[in-house]
Scaffold this motif. Structure first.
Motif, mmCIF file in Angstrom:
data_model
loop_
_atom_site.group_PDB
_atom_site.id
_atom_site.type_symbol
_atom_site.label_atom_id
_atom_site.label_comp_id
_atom_site.label_asym_id
_atom_site.label_seq_id
_atom_site.Cartn_x
_atom_site.Cartn_y
_atom_site.Cartn_z
ATOM 1 N N ILE A 22 -4.286 7.463 -10.931
ATOM 2 C CA ILE A 22 -4.587 7.979 -9.582
ATOM 3 C C ILE A 22 -5.573 6.748 -9.187
ATOM 4 O O ILE A 22 -5.519 6.086 -8.395
ATOM 5 N N ALA A 23 -6.629 6.677 -10.113
ATOM 6 C CA ALA A 23 -7.821 5.671 -9.878
ATOM 7 C C ALA A 23 -7.207 4.502 -9.659
ATOM 8 O O ALA A 23 -7.785 3.675 -8.729
ATOM 9 N N ASN A 24 -6.570 3.871 -10.608
ATOM 10 C CA ASN A 24 -6.039 2.728 -10.713
ATOM 11 C C ASN A 24 -5.225 2.466 -9.605
ATOM 12 O O ASN A 24 -5.336 1.183 -8.998
ATOM 13 N N TYR A 25 -4.096 3.168 -9.153
ATOM 14 C CA TYR A 25 -3.325 2.909 -8.107
ATOM 15 C C TYR A 25 -4.081 2.879 -6.916
ATOM 16 O O TYR A 25 -3.977 1.794 -5.841
ATOM 17 N N SER A 26 -5.183 3.690 -6.565
ATOM 18 C CA SER A 26 -5.796 3.813 -5.304
ATOM 19 C C SER A 26 -6.503 2.484 -5.268
ATOM 20 O O SER A 26 -6.710 1.957 -4.258
ATOM 21 N N ASN A 27 -7.254 1.864 -6.198
ATOM 22 C CA ASN A 27 -8.074 0.725 -6.327
ATOM 23 C C ASN A 27 -7.555 -0.593 -6.016
ATOM 24 O O ASN A 27 -8.074 -1.642 -5.855
ATOM 25 N N ARG A 28 -6.151 -0.321 -6.144
ATOM 26 C CA ARG A 28 -5.297 -1.515 -6.031
ATOM 27 C C ARG A 28 -4.913 -1.863 -4.653
ATOM 28 O O ARG A 28 -4.467 -3.055 -4.400
ATOM 29 N N LYS A 29 -4.928 -1.007 -3.621
ATOM 30 C CA LYS A 29 -4.607 -1.242 -2.313
ATOM 31 C C LYS A 29 -5.493 -2.298 -1.803
ATOM 32 O O LYS A 29 -6.736 -2.191 -2.081
ATOM 33 N N GLN A 30 -4.524 -3.112 -0.782
ATOM 34 C CA GLN A 30 -5.706 -3.940 0.029
ATOM 35 C C GLN A 30 -5.679 -3.841 1.515
ATOM 36 O O GLN A 30 -4.569 -3.557 2.080
ATOM 37 N N ASN A 59 1.640 9.619 -5.611
ATOM 38 C CA ASN A 59 2.159 10.902 -5.482
ATOM 39 C C ASN A 59 2.941 11.278 -7.097
ATOM 40 O O ASN A 59 3.130 12.521 -7.101
ATOM 41 N N LYS A 60 3.426 10.418 -7.708
ATOM 42 C CA LYS A 60 4.279 10.606 -8.961
ATOM 43 C C LYS A 60 3.360 10.931 -10.077
ATOM 44 O O LYS A 60 3.918 11.071 -11.207
ATOM 45 N N ASN A 61 2.082 10.510 -10.089
ATOM 46 C CA ASN A 61 1.364 10.668 -11.268
ATOM 47 C C ASN A 61 0.180 11.668 -11.169
ATOM 48 O O ASN A 61 -0.597 11.827 -10.020
ATOM 49 N N ASN A 62 0.083 12.319 -12.286
ATOM 50 C CA ASN A 62 -1.298 13.359 -12.438
ATOM 51 C C ASN A 62 -2.245 12.873 -12.780
ATOM 52 O O ASN A 62 -3.364 13.540 -13.180
ATOM 53 N N SER A 63 -2.045 11.632 -13.686
ATOM 54 C CA SER A 63 -3.159 11.305 -14.481
ATOM 55 C C SER A 63 -4.538 10.864 -13.608
ATOM 56 O O SER A 63 -4.112 9.879 -12.649
ATOM 57 N N ASN A 75 0.893 -1.259 -0.137
ATOM 58 C CA ASN A 75 -0.221 0.080 0.049
ATOM 59 C C ASN A 75 0.903 1.304 0.132
ATOM 60 O O ASN A 75 0.537 2.210 -0.627
ATOM 61 N N ARG A 76 1.907 1.167 0.814
ATOM 62 C CA ARG A 76 2.945 2.353 0.677
ATOM 63 C C ARG A 76 3.408 2.792 -0.785
ATOM 64 O O ARG A 76 3.740 3.550 -1.068
ATOM 65 N N GLU A 77 4.018 1.612 -1.432
ATOM 66 C CA GLU A 77 4.508 1.722 -2.625
ATOM 67 C C GLU A 77 3.508 2.143 -3.580
ATOM 68 O O GLU A 77 3.899 2.905 -4.675
ATOM 69 N N LEU A 78 2.213 1.720 -3.446
ATOM 70 C CA LEU A 78 0.998 2.139 -4.301
ATOM 71 C C LEU A 78 0.973 3.669 -4.093
ATOM 72 O O LEU A 78 0.667 4.524 -4.913
ATOM 73 N N GLU A 79 1.131 4.024 -2.934
ATOM 74 C CA GLU A 79 0.780 5.520 -2.515
ATOM 75 C C GLU A 79 1.996 6.408 -3.074
ATOM 76 O O GLU A 79 1.818 7.427 -3.361
ATOM 77 N N ASN A 80 3.149 5.816 -3.048
ATOM 78 C CA ASN A 80 4.298 6.490 -3.678
ATOM 79 C C ASN A 80 4.024 6.788 -5.124
ATOM 80 O O ASN A 80 4.348 7.947 -5.677
#
Length: 309
Positions: free
Chosen positions: A45-53, A37-41, A29-34
């Motif tokens: 952002i929605a993709n990374y956020s929804n991949r958290k467990q 923070n590096k993406n503006n799309s 989750n911390r890596e997905l959070e990083n």
């Protein structure tokens, strides 16, 4: 076979708070959070956020780390300072097992979970969670304490966390050869599950130790008879059978835990006999797959049947 290991911990002491372990299990989750923070799309952002467990158990699937730590750390009635307070089993799947689960979701070839769309990814995790509920039912029953009210995983205090990625370490062969660097993500499907389970059951009356050397032992204190022990071999075997039944997996003979165990620990005679049995069953399966057409009496036509692997 799903490799089932009842670890005492994952490199940290299990006689104190479980905070360090719970925080370690938040690493993806911390890596997905990083990445967030590096993406503006907005799409990324929605993709990374929804991949958290989140953590989950028998009753909930969106449990926070705060609830995990608070629950485990306060479920220690009558345990001494140096006693184990929790354990950290892991469930690891083979590439073939993961490919089979994904085949239940999509007919497309999938080399990594990133290739799954959001709906497929959610269904994949839902299937894994459903399987872990069965794993923890097996865990509870394997203590043989039904008479004390330990009937299923719902009687345990545990929290599980699905992870989908593994990284190369400096000690890995492919890292030493220069093919990959330490910290690189491993290719392929790498889904696995970490479980953080309290030593005490929910009632805090039972001490449950999966790392004991005893498989099943009757003891007596005063007028009270009770049973202790945990058969790790039986737990692995039960988890394999639960996997095959839940996912409708036609497991090849060579993959079966009992056969793998015999090949590793059996005598030369037992190994030769088993190899002949495996060879015979493989031949029978090949012959069955060759019979791919049958007569359909309803429309008097010949249809082709593709048998699942």
């Amino acid at each position: 076979m799903p490799i089932s290991k009842p670890h005492s911990s994952l490199g940290s002491k299990n006689s104190g708070s479980c905070y360090n372990l719970a925080r370690y299990l938040e690493k993806e989750n911390r890596e997905l959070e990083n990445l967030l923070n590096k993406n503006n799309s907005l799409k990324d952002i929605a993709n990374y956020s929804n991949r958290k467990q989140d953590f989950f158990n028998h009753t909930k699937s969106d449990i926070s780390i705060i609830e995990v730590v608070d629950s485990i750390d306060n479920n220690i009635k009558k345990l001494c300072k140096k006693d184990s307070k929790f354990f950290a089993p892991t469930i690891n799947f083979s590439q073939e097992e993961q490919e089979h689960i994904i085949s239940l979701i999509t007919e497309e070839e999938v080399k990594t979970v990133w290739e799954l769309n959001q709906k497929q990814f959610e269904l994949y995790n839902e299937l894994l969670r459903g399987y872990i509920l069965r794993v923890m039912n097996n865990y509870a029953l394997n203590f043989n304490r039904k008479d004390k009210g330990l009937l299923s995983g719902d009687d345990l205090l545990y929290f599980a966390k699905i992870e989908h990625f593994r990284k190369f370490k400096g000690t890995d062969t492919k890292t030493k050869s220069g093919e990959f660097k330490s910290g690189d993500y491993k290719p392929g499907l790498n889904s696995h599950v970490h479980i953080l389970v309290s030593r005490k059951d929910k009632t805090q009356r039972l001490k449950l130790t999966p790392t004991t050397k005893e498989r099943s032992t009757q003891r007596k204190i005063g007028n009270n008879d009770y049973q202790v022990g945990f058969d790790r071999k039986k737990w692995t075997d039960l988890n394999e059978k639960s996997f095959d039944a839940y996912f409708k997996y036609d497991r090849p003979e060579l993959e079966k835990f009992e056969n793998q165990y015999t090949l590793k620990n059996g005598s030369p005679f037992e190994n030769d006999k088993l190899k002949q049995k495996i060879k015979s069953k493989a031949l029978e399966k090949r012959e069955l797959k060759q019979r791919v057409s049958i007569f359909d009496r309803n429309d008097k036509d010949v249809k082709t049947i593709r048998l699942k692997k």
